[in-house]
Design a protein around this motif. Structure first.
Motif, PDB file in Angstrom:
ATOM      1  N   ALA A   1       7.161 -13.229   4.436  1.00 38.05           N
ATOM      2  CA  ALA A   1       7.654 -12.587   3.210  1.00 38.05           C
ATOM      3  C   ALA A   1       9.010 -13.156   2.805  1.00 38.05           C
ATOM      4  N   SER A   2       9.923 -13.319   3.773  1.00 35.62           N
ATOM      5  CA  SER A   2      11.257 -13.793   3.388  1.00 35.62           C
ATOM      6  C   SER A   2      11.238 -15.294   3.086  1.00 35.62           C
ATOM      7  N   GLU A   3      10.374 -16.048   3.777  1.00 39.27           N
ATOM      8  CA  GLU A   3      10.289 -17.488   3.451  1.00 39.27           C
ATOM      9  C   GLU A   3       9.800 -17.667   2.022  1.00 39.27           C
TER      10      GLU A   3
ATOM     11  N   VAL B   1      16.713 -14.395  -4.138  1.00 39.76           N
ATOM     12  CA  VAL B   1      16.157 -13.149  -4.663  1.00 39.76           C
ATOM     13  C   VAL B   1      16.869 -11.949  -4.030  1.00 39.76           C
ATOM     14  N   TYR B   2      17.157 -12.045  -2.745  1.00 42.93           N
ATOM     15  CA  TYR B   2      17.801 -10.929  -2.031  1.00 42.93           C
ATOM     16  C   TYR B   2      19.233 -10.713  -2.540  1.00 42.93           C
ATOM     17  N   GLU B   3      19.936 -11.805  -2.824  1.00 43.60           N
ATOM     18  CA  GLU B   3      21.295 -11.688  -3.378  1.00 43.60           C
ATOM     19  C   GLU B   3      21.234 -10.983  -4.736  1.00 43.60           C
TER      20      GLU B   3
ATOM     21  N   ILE C   1      12.736   0.383   8.291  1.00 48.12           N
ATOM     22  CA  ILE C   1      11.459   0.763   8.904  1.00 48.12           C
ATOM     23  C   ILE C   1      10.401  -0.177   8.369  1.00 48.12           C
ATOM     24  N   ASP C   2       9.474  -0.577   9.231  1.00 46.98           N
ATOM     25  CA  ASP C   2       8.373  -1.430   8.790  1.00 46.98           C
ATOM     26  C   ASP C   2       7.177  -1.213   9.714  1.00 46.98           C
ATOM     27  N   LEU C   3       5.985  -1.441   9.156  1.00 44.37           N
ATOM     28  CA  LEU C   3       4.754  -1.325   9.948  1.00 44.37           C
ATOM     29  C   LEU C   3       4.700  -2.389  11.030  1.00 44.37           C
ATOM     30  N   SER C   4       5.309  -3.548  10.768  1.00 39.28           N
ATOM     31  CA  SER C   4       5.159  -4.708  11.639  1.00 39.28           C
ATOM     32  C   SER C   4       6.334  -4.856  12.607  1.00 39.28           C
ATOM     33  N   ALA C   5       6.069  -4.581  13.875  1.00 43.04           N
ATOM     34  CA  ALA C   5       7.128  -4.671  14.897  1.00 43.04           C
ATOM     35  C   ALA C   5       7.599  -6.115  15.085  1.00 43.04           C
ATOM     36  N   LYS C   6       6.695  -7.081  14.843  1.00 48.74           N
ATOM     37  CA  LYS C   6       7.077  -8.499  15.038  1.00 48.74           C
ATOM     38  C   LYS C   6       8.138  -8.918  14.023  1.00 48.74           C
ATOM     39  N   GLN C   7       8.022  -8.366  12.810  1.00 50.86           N
ATOM     40  CA  GLN C   7       9.057  -8.681  11.810  1.00 50.86           C
ATOM     41  C   GLN C   7      10.399  -8.081  12.225  1.00 50.86           C
ATOM     42  N   LEU C   8      10.344  -6.892  12.803  1.00 51.40           N
ATOM     43  CA  LEU C   8      11.601  -6.257  13.217  1.00 51.40           C
ATOM     44  C   LEU C   8      12.260  -7.073  14.325  1.00 51.40           C
TER      45      LEU C   8
ATOM     46  N   PRO D   1       9.808   0.612  14.061  1.00 51.57           N
ATOM     47  CA  PRO D   1       8.430   0.395  13.628  1.00 51.57           C
ATOM     48  C   PRO D   1       7.839   1.729  13.184  1.00 51.57           C
ATOM     49  N   GLY D   2       7.120   1.731  12.072  1.00 47.38           N
ATOM     50  CA  GLY D   2       6.517   2.991  11.637  1.00 47.38           C
ATOM     51  C   GLY D   2       6.213   2.992  10.159  1.00 47.38           C
ATOM     52  N   ARG D   3       5.811   4.187   9.680  1.00 41.96           N
ATOM     53  CA  ARG D   3       5.384   4.362   8.285  1.00 41.96           C
ATOM     54  C   ARG D   3       6.488   5.058   7.488  1.00 41.96           C
TER      55      ARG D   3
ATOM     56  N   SER E   1      14.031  -0.506  -1.336  1.00 45.60           N
ATOM     57  CA  SER E   1      12.702  -0.987  -0.950  1.00 45.60           C
ATOM     58  C   SER E   1      12.361  -2.172  -1.839  1.00 45.60           C
ATOM     59  N   HIS E   2      12.299  -3.353  -1.239  1.00 46.09           N
ATOM     60  CA  HIS E   2      12.057  -4.583  -2.005  1.00 46.09           C
ATOM     61  C   HIS E   2      10.630  -5.070  -1.769  1.00 46.09           C
ATOM     62  N   MET E   3       9.812  -5.013  -2.810  1.00 49.35           N
ATOM     63  CA  MET E   3       8.427  -5.498  -2.781  1.00 49.35           C
ATOM     64  C   MET E   3       7.607  -4.798  -1.683  1.00 49.35           C
ATOM     65  N   ALA E   4       7.882  -3.527  -1.466  1.00 48.59           N
ATOM     66  CA  ALA E   4       7.168  -2.813  -0.409  1.00 48.59           C
ATOM     67  C   ALA E   4       6.647  -1.451  -0.879  1.00 48.59           C
ATOM     68  N   LEU E   5       7.445  -0.695  -1.645  1.00 47.20           N
ATOM     69  CA  LEU E   5       6.982   0.629  -2.091  1.00 47.20           C
ATOM     70  C   LEU E   5       5.641   0.511  -2.822  1.00 47.20           C
TER      71      LEU E   5
ATOM     72  N   LEU F   1       3.224  -1.175  -2.192  1.00 48.54           N
ATOM     73  CA  LEU F   1       2.086  -1.333  -1.272  1.00 48.54           C
ATOM     74  C   LEU F   1       1.776  -0.035  -0.532  1.00 48.54           C
ATOM     75  N   MET F   2       2.577   0.996  -0.773  1.00 47.35           N
ATOM     76  CA  MET F   2       2.460   2.209   0.051  1.00 47.35           C
ATOM     77  C   MET F   2       1.544   3.239  -0.578  1.00 47.35           C
ATOM     78  N   SER F   3       0.635   3.756   0.237  1.00 54.18           N
ATOM     79  CA  SER F   3      -0.222   4.856  -0.205  1.00 54.18           C
ATOM     80  C   SER F   3       0.542   6.161   0.011  1.00 54.18           C
TER      81      SER F   3
HETATM   82  C1  LIG Z   1       5.834  -8.058   0.768  1.00 55.65           C
HETATM   83  S1  LIG Z   1       6.534  -7.487   2.259  1.00 55.65           S
HETATM   84  C2  LIG Z   1       8.248  -7.356   1.807  1.00 55.65           C
HETATM   85  C3  LIG Z   1       9.156  -7.314   3.006  1.00 55.65           C
HETATM   86  C4  LIG Z   1      10.654  -7.213   2.689  1.00 55.65           C
HETATM   87  N1  LIG Z   1      10.997  -6.006   1.994  1.00 55.65           N
HETATM   88  C5  LIG Z   1      11.118  -8.420   1.922  1.00 55.65           C
HETATM   89  O1  LIG Z   1      11.326  -8.318   0.710  1.00 55.65           O
HETATM   90  O2  LIG Z   1      11.272  -9.492   2.537  1.00 55.65           O
HETATM   91  C6  LIG Z   1       6.014  -5.787   2.321  1.00 55.65           C
HETATM   92  C7  LIG Z   1       6.428  -5.070   3.586  1.00 55.65           C
HETATM   93  O3  LIG Z   1       6.178  -3.676   3.455  1.00 55.65           O
HETATM   94  C8  LIG Z   1       5.740  -3.193   4.707  1.00 55.65           C
HETATM   95  N2  LIG Z   1       5.038  -1.913   4.479  1.00 55.65           N
HETATM   96  C9  LIG Z   1       3.965  -1.705   3.684  1.00 55.65           C
HETATM   97  N3  LIG Z   1       3.594  -0.414   3.725  1.00 55.65           N
HETATM   98  C10 LIG Z   1       4.468   0.232   4.543  1.00 55.65           C
HETATM   99  C11 LIG Z   1       4.617   1.582   4.981  1.00 55.65           C
HETATM  100  N4  LIG Z   1       3.784   2.543   4.572  1.00 55.65           N
HETATM  101  N5  LIG Z   1       5.640   1.877   5.815  1.00 55.65           N
HETATM  102  C12 LIG Z   1       6.491   0.912   6.240  1.00 55.65           C
HETATM  103  N6  LIG Z   1       6.397  -0.398   5.862  1.00 55.65           N
HETATM  104  C13 LIG Z   1       5.395  -0.733   5.022  1.00 55.65           C
HETATM  105  C14 LIG Z   1       4.862  -4.314   5.231  1.00 55.65           C
HETATM  106  O4  LIG Z   1       4.655  -4.229   6.615  1.00 55.65           O
HETATM  107  C15 LIG Z   1       5.665  -5.535   4.813  1.00 55.65           C
HETATM  108  O5  LIG Z   1       6.582  -5.925   5.798  1.00 55.65           O
END
Ligand SMILES: C[S@@+](CC[C@H](N)C(=O)[O-])C[C@H]1O[C@@H](n2cnc3c(N)ncnc32)[C@H](O)[C@@H]1O
Length: 269
Positions: free
Chosen positions: A20-22, A34-36, A73-80, A96-98, A114-118, A120-122
């Motif tokens: 994602a960051s690459e 983008v992050y700046e 917080i993130d679902l993916s522990a490897k990213q953390l 790690p978590g939801r 929350s950058h490009m993540a909300l 994706l969330m249900s």
């Molecule tokens: C497109 S990536 C963006 C990552 C980071 N915010 C960035 O901009 O580099 C989306 C991230 O949202 C996380 N994610 C998606 N749904 C989530 C949830 N319900 N709780 C926590 N993390 C979640 C994914 O694991 C993923 O790392």
């Protein structure tokens, strides 16, 4: 309990912890990362929690700007694990978590981002209710959501969509997110009942132009659905994209490509 979409996202990002960051770092907003550019909308709060923080790229920028208390917080522990190695994040509280169940105290952050993540969330109402719980009164919520592609990214989607639609059912990527979290009206409707003010809306135009092969790679890495394609489908997509985008290539060999990130900012009232 994780939904099938969350399990896919966790596994995808565990397999590709820096993806994602690459991808984001290939883009430029007025010559900066983008992050700046996103961090400008966050300012310099004393404490920040990042929902879906990925490998910590945004938190590292905020650390560099002086925010002392950082959490993610993130679902993916490897990213953390990657995030923990970043400058400024050795003491960050990375879990790690939801985001629907935040393991953080009430009233404990000046800002939640929350950058490009909300998007994706249900069960996004739950995420927003949890955000309101952990934010201090008057705290800021800064949300970046995808606003679509331009030029080569638009062409890519046009040729890829029919292919994504015919992927065998057992290979389909589970649909994630709630469409309301991608629009200004949808976010206002979700945020208002949780005690947030109407959002301010900004747009970042991310320049992803480059040599055609690197733009192909950017398109490839932008859409999770590409992960469902087999080798033959992927080769077919690459050829179709090459043909369809050829007329866009500039005389200097650059293929123009861009993506919009919509940034919504609000405060807990
Ligand atoms: C497109 S990536 C963006 C990552 C980071 N915010 C960035 O901009 O580099 C989306 C991230 O949202 C996380 N994610 C998606 N749904 C989530 C949830 N319900 N709780 C926590 N993390 C979640 C994914 O694991 C993923 O790392």
């Amino acid at each position: 309990m994780m939904t099938p979409a969350e399990e896919f996202l966790r596994d995808y990002h565990d397999r590709n912890p820096a993806a994602a960051s690459e991808l984001a770092d290939r883009g430029r907003v007025g010559g900066r990362s983008v992050y700046e550019a996103f961090a400008d909308h966050v300012g310099q709060p004393g404490s920040v929690l990042d929902l879906g923080c990925g490998d910590g790229a945004l938190l590292a920028v905020l650390a560099g700007r002086g925010t002392g208390k950082l959490a993610g917080i993130d679902l993916s522990a490897k990213q953390l694990d990657v995030a923990r190695g970043r400058a400024g994040l050795a003491d960050a509280d990375l879990r790690p978590g939801r985001a629907q169940e935040l393991p953080f105290e009430d009233d404990s952050y000046d800002a939640v981002v929350s950058h490009m993540a909300l998007m994706l969330m249900s069960d996004v109402e739950k995420v927003i209710a949890e955000t309101a719980r952990v934010l201090r009164p008057g705290g800021a919520f800064v949300i970046g959501v995808g606003g679509g592609g331009t030029d080569a990214l638009e062409v890519f989607l046009k040729v890829a969509r029919p292919l994504f639609a015919v992927v065998a059912e057992d290979r389909q990527i589970p649909t994630s997110g709630d469409p309301r979290s991608r629009t200004r009206e949808g976010l206002d409707a979700l945020l208002g009942p949780a005690g947030f003010a109407s959002v301010e809306w900004h747009q970042l135009l991310v320049d992803l132009s480059g040599p055609p092969d690197s733009v192909w790679q950017t398109c490839h890495d932008t859409y999770y659905q590409v992960d469902a394609l087999d080798e033959t489908q992927l080769m077919g997509l690459r050829t179709a994209f090459k043909v369809a985008s050829r007329s866009l290539v500039a005389p200097d060999g650059t293929l123009p490509a861009g993506a919009l990130i919509n940034v919504a900012t609000t405060r807990l009232t």
